[in-house]
Scaffold this active site. Structure first.
Site, PDB file in Angstrom:
ATOM      1  N   LYS A 248     -32.343 -19.090   2.272  1.00 46.62           N
ATOM      2  CA  LYS A 248     -33.775 -19.425   2.299  1.00 46.62           C
ATOM      3  C   LYS A 248     -34.468 -18.627   1.205  1.00 46.62           C
ATOM      4  O   LYS A 248     -34.400 -17.403   1.182  1.00 46.62           O
ATOM      5  CB  LYS A 248     -34.372 -19.082   3.668  1.00 46.62           C
ATOM      6  CG  LYS A 248     -35.909 -19.116   3.716  1.00 46.62           C
ATOM      7  CD  LYS A 248     -36.485 -18.760   5.095  1.00 46.62           C
ATOM      8  CE  LYS A 248     -38.012 -18.688   5.080  1.00 46.62           C
ATOM      9  NZ  LYS A 248     -38.596 -18.314   6.379  1.00 46.62           N
ATOM     10  N   LYS A 260     -50.915 -17.643   8.312  1.00 45.56           N
ATOM     11  CA  LYS A 260     -50.591 -16.357   8.945  1.00 45.56           C
ATOM     12  C   LYS A 260     -51.817 -15.457   8.935  1.00 45.56           C
ATOM     13  O   LYS A 260     -52.670 -15.583   8.059  1.00 45.56           O
ATOM     14  CB  LYS A 260     -49.474 -15.667   8.151  1.00 45.56           C
ATOM     15  CG  LYS A 260     -48.106 -16.268   8.341  1.00 45.56           C
ATOM     16  CD  LYS A 260     -47.055 -15.434   7.625  1.00 45.56           C
ATOM     17  CE  LYS A 260     -45.667 -16.027   7.813  1.00 45.56           C
ATOM     18  NZ  LYS A 260     -45.216 -16.049   9.213  1.00 45.56           N
ATOM     19  N   ASP A 271     -39.635 -13.093   1.978  1.00 52.84           N
ATOM     20  CA  ASP A 271     -39.156 -14.280   2.689  1.00 52.84           C
ATOM     21  C   ASP A 271     -38.099 -15.049   1.883  1.00 52.84           C
ATOM     22  O   ASP A 271     -37.665 -16.124   2.283  1.00 52.84           O
ATOM     23  CB  ASP A 271     -40.349 -15.189   3.043  1.00 52.84           C
ATOM     24  CG  ASP A 271     -40.119 -15.975   4.322  1.00 52.84           C
ATOM     25  OD1 ASP A 271     -39.238 -15.588   5.107  1.00 52.84           O
ATOM     26  OD2 ASP A 271     -40.837 -16.980   4.534  1.00 52.84           O
ATOM     27  N   ASP A 330     -45.845 -23.165   9.417  1.00 56.83           N
ATOM     28  CA  ASP A 330     -45.287 -21.826   9.223  1.00 56.83           C
ATOM     29  C   ASP A 330     -43.807 -21.769   9.604  1.00 56.83           C
ATOM     30  O   ASP A 330     -43.129 -20.793   9.329  1.00 56.83           O
ATOM     31  CB  ASP A 330     -46.101 -20.809  10.043  1.00 56.83           C
ATOM     32  CG  ASP A 330     -45.855 -19.381   9.597  1.00 56.83           C
ATOM     33  OD1 ASP A 330     -45.259 -19.193   8.512  1.00 56.83           O
ATOM     34  OD2 ASP A 330     -46.267 -18.456  10.332  1.00 56.83           O
ATOM     35  N   GLU A 332     -41.411 -23.065   8.135  1.00 56.25           N
ATOM     36  CA  GLU A 332     -41.028 -23.762   6.902  1.00 56.25           C
ATOM     37  C   GLU A 332     -39.596 -23.473   6.469  1.00 56.25           C
ATOM     38  O   GLU A 332     -38.985 -24.282   5.774  1.00 56.25           O
ATOM     39  CB  GLU A 332     -42.000 -23.374   5.772  1.00 56.25           C
ATOM     40  CG  GLU A 332     -41.672 -22.090   5.008  1.00 56.25           C
ATOM     41  CD  GLU A 332     -41.717 -20.832   5.871  1.00 56.25           C
ATOM     42  OE1 GLU A 332     -42.344 -20.871   6.944  1.00 56.25           O
ATOM     43  OE2 GLU A 332     -41.114 -19.819   5.479  1.00 56.25           O
ATOM     44  N   ARG A 334     -36.806 -23.387   8.131  1.00 60.16           N
ATOM     45  CA  ARG A 334     -35.853 -24.360   8.672  1.00 60.16           C
ATOM     46  C   ARG A 334     -35.985 -25.699   7.961  1.00 60.16           C
ATOM     47  O   ARG A 334     -35.026 -26.456   7.872  1.00 60.16           O
ATOM     48  CB  ARG A 334     -36.037 -24.479  10.189  1.00 60.16           C
ATOM     49  CG  ARG A 334     -37.374 -24.989  10.615  1.00 60.16           C
ATOM     50  CD  ARG A 334     -37.679 -24.692  12.088  1.00 60.16           C
ATOM     51  NE  ARG A 334     -38.089 -23.292  12.313  1.00 60.16           N
ATOM     52  CZ  ARG A 334     -38.430 -22.798  13.484  1.00 60.16           C
ATOM     53  NH1 ARG A 334     -38.380 -23.556  14.559  1.00 60.16           N
ATOM     54  NH2 ARG A 334     -38.791 -21.536  13.606  1.00 60.16           N
TER      55      ARG A 334
HETATM   56  N1  BES Z   1     -40.845 -16.046   7.357  1.00 59.62           N
HETATM   57  C1  BES Z   1     -41.219 -16.178   8.705  1.00 59.62           C
HETATM   58  C2  BES Z   1     -40.397 -15.310   9.637  1.00 59.62           C
HETATM   59  C3  BES Z   1     -40.486 -13.825   9.450  1.00 59.62           C
HETATM   60  C4  BES Z   1     -41.287 -13.062  10.275  1.00 59.62           C
HETATM   61  C5  BES Z   1     -39.731 -13.172   8.497  1.00 59.62           C
HETATM   62  C6  BES Z   1     -41.336 -11.694  10.129  1.00 59.62           C
HETATM   63  C7  BES Z   1     -39.784 -11.796   8.350  1.00 59.62           C
HETATM   64  C8  BES Z   1     -40.589 -11.066   9.175  1.00 59.62           C
HETATM   65  C9  BES Z   1     -41.041 -17.638   9.150  1.00 59.62           C
HETATM   66  O1  BES Z   1     -41.248 -18.567   8.159  1.00 59.62           O
HETATM   67  C10 BES Z   1     -42.058 -17.886  10.204  1.00 59.62           C
HETATM   68  O2  BES Z   1     -43.204 -17.847   9.904  1.00 59.62           O
HETATM   69  N2  BES Z   1     -41.597 -18.140  11.428  1.00 59.62           N
HETATM   70  C11 BES Z   1     -42.458 -18.382  12.520  1.00 59.62           C
HETATM   71  C12 BES Z   1     -41.868 -19.493  13.363  1.00 59.62           C
HETATM   72  C13 BES Z   1     -42.783 -19.984  14.422  1.00 59.62           C
HETATM   73  C14 BES Z   1     -43.942 -20.748  13.809  1.00 59.62           C
HETATM   74  C15 BES Z   1     -42.003 -20.858  15.376  1.00 59.62           C
HETATM   75  C16 BES Z   1     -42.566 -17.110  13.331  1.00 59.62           C
HETATM   76  O3  BES Z   1     -41.547 -16.422  13.479  1.00 59.62           O
HETATM   77  O4  BES Z   1     -43.652 -16.793  13.773  1.00 59.62           O
HETATM   78 ZN    ZN Z   2     -40.906 -17.980   6.238  1.00 59.05          ZN
HETATM   79 MN    MN Z   3     -43.269 -19.143   7.956  1.00 63.02          MN
END
Ligand code: BES
Ligand code: ZN
Ligand code: MN
Length: 487
Positions: A248, A260, A271, A330, A332, A334
């Site tokens: 990713k 966010k 990321d 968010d 994204e 996946r």
């Molecule tokens: N890049 C984030 C996940 C992340 C969080 C990486 C903290 C490093 C540190 C990912 O894209 C994301 O935003 N995931 C969401 C998923 C949710 C919307 C189901 C999350 O974890 O809040």
């Molecule tokens: Zn992300």
């Molecule tokens: Mn995200």
């Protein structure tokens, strides 16, 4: 910093020696024949060689001896050796010592490598040198006569991995205004081509042709065009199926329209750590001329938000043909991986594929920061090998369950699948993995959620604070231990 391995004890100013807990001095240096030093120290100090403790003595002839505690002799292992190397580097810095000779029982190459890994610096944007900090300039690690050749060779070998890790850390640390999909792809090309790796870069047009609607949907809210970079290393015969690593590479994740919160958003520059690990391990395999065919595929995009950004509830069609209801922009990672994984298994039919992604915040809740990454897989053998390689490389993995019950939860009422589970389902990290699995067909596959391990606020013995390069050691170990042909 210069690190060398040598067999002669030079006329040292600072010598670092090791002491096992309640043990004796072990070294091939002359001062150390004098076991009385330790007895004298014990008279006025409680220092007894506890792991990672330091004690320094100035000798009467103006020389300096630093003793590092090695802990219990029967707990001494490869990872402890690396740690001690890193600790020595830090202690020398703290004492403002520029140059030192190290003489410790055990493998010289590991001590040297630990110091090397800890010495990573990223100061290219500093216009003034910090006068306060004395940089360690040279460390010479002594090896016994009969081990010298081996130690030097092994260190060179390890260093290839080290360079891979440094490359990953550099990419991860670069700010997102400098490192975005196009510039990142250019850097990958210029850094890797020289090692004999083949690089292909797919641009937006080519992705459109291949109908990578999921990846393109993520990128459409940014002025930066997405790229998909394919890195190939051919180290074995042509007939051999490659192994594949997929990363990713979201160069910045604002969350998109599902924005966010601003507090902490700056951390979303990392990321793309999954992609950096893939680049790092490919660099390593090439650097050490690994006897394996490997492909690395990294999906690079910025998840930003402008007037053309995708909305929560948009439906996109992935390269696989499956439609996805994007309920949260968010989630994204996946989405970009859905197309990258499909593309990889479709084009290369790999022996297996492992993806690495900073995918969910929930993995940090489940496993805590920094120690374990989450492991998800459709294949027990691959999963077990990854766990084993992780233990050996000290990049640990913890496996999570996957099954049809979880899978059903992400069925969408209007499309084939939705990119998040309904509120209240819990198990976000598992849901993300189930989503990915819908894009891997029957390929043997594992997913590593490295959201908690990619970045270390405090730093470890072998990694300064910041980007870790997590995954490079693990995957390099996996290849070396299980997949490389022996001839
Ligand atoms: N890049 C984030 C996940 C992340 C969080 C990486 C903290 C490093 C540190 C990912 O894209 C994301 O935003 N995931 C969401 C998923 C949710 C919307 C189901 C999350 O974890 O809040
Ligand atoms: Zn992300
Ligand atoms: Mn995200």
């Amino acid at each position: 910093m210069k690190i060398t391995i040598s067999k002669v004890l030079p006329d040292f100013e600072t010598l670092v020696v090791g002491l096992f807990e309640d043990g004796e001095f072990i070294s091939n240096g002359r001062v150390l024949q004098d076991k009385q030093i330790i007895n004298r120290i014990k008279k006025f100090s409680h220092f007894n060689g506890g792991f990672g403790e330091f004690f320094s003595v100035a000798l009467s002839d103006g020389k300096n001896v630093i003793i590092v505690g090695l802990g219990k002799r029967d707990e001494w292992n490869e990872n402890k050796e690396l740690s001690v190397g890193g600790k020595i580097y830090c202690e020398l810095g703290r004492l403002k010592i520029k140059q030192a000779t190290v003489s410790i029982e055990g493998s010289a190459e590991n001590i040297a490598y630990g110091a090397f890994l800890r010495s990573f610096k990223f100061d290219k944007y500093k216009t003034k040198k910090d006068e306060e900090i004395t940089e360690v300039e040279e460390i010479m690690v002594l090896a016994k006569d009969e081990q010298l050749n081996n130690a030097e060779k092994s260190f060179e070998h390890l260093r290839q991995e080290g360079e891979g890790i440094f490359l990953a850390r550099t990419f991860i640390t670069e700010p997102p205004n400098v490192l975005y999909p196009e510039s990142y792809a250019d850097c990958i090309k210029s850094e890797l081509t020289k090692f004999g790796l083949e690089i292909e870069v797919l641009d937006k047009k080519q992705m459109e042709k291949k109908k990578m609607g999921a990846l393109l949907g993520v990128a459409q809210g940014s002025s930066k065009e997405p790229k998909l970079v394919v890195i190939r290393w051919n180290g074995a015969s042509k007939e051999q199926k490659p192994i594949a690593f997929v990363g990713k590479g979201i160069t910045f994740d604002t969350g998109g329209v599902s924005l966010k919160p601003s507090r902490g958003m700056e951390s979303m520059k990392y990321d793309m750590a999954g992609s950096a690990a893939v680049v790092g391990v490919m660099r390593t395999l090439a650097g050490r001329k690994a006897k394996i065919n490997a492909v690395g595929v990294v999906a690079l995009a910025e998840n930003a938000v402008d007037g053309s950004a995708q909305r929560p509830s948009d439906v996109v069609t992935s390269m696989s043909g499956q439609t996805i209801e994007v309920l949260n922009t968010d989630a994204e990672g996946r989405l970009v991986l859905a197309d990258a994984l499909w593309y990889t298994q479709d084009r290369f039919a790999p022996k297996f594929m492992v993806d690495l992604a900073t995918l969910t915040g929930a993995i940090v809740v489940a496993l805590g920061n920094n120690e374990y990454a989450g492991l998800f897989s459709n294949n027990d053998e691959l999963a077990n090998r990854l766990v084993e390689a992780g233990n050996e490389a000290n990049e640990k993995l913890w496996r999570f369950p996957m099954n049809e019950t979880y899978d059903k939860i992400i069925d969408s009422p209007i499309a084939d699948v939705q990119n998040i589970a309904p509120t209240g389902s819990g198990g976000d990290s598992i849901m993300a993995a189930q989503f990915l699995q819908r894009f891997v067909n029957d390929t043997c596959w594992a997913h590593l959620d490295i959201a908690g391990t990619a970045w270390h606020e405090k730093g470890t013995d072998i990694s300064p604070r910041g980007a870790v390069g997590f995954g490079v050691r693990l995957l390099n170990k996996l290849v070396e231990k299980y997949y490389e042909t022996s001839d």
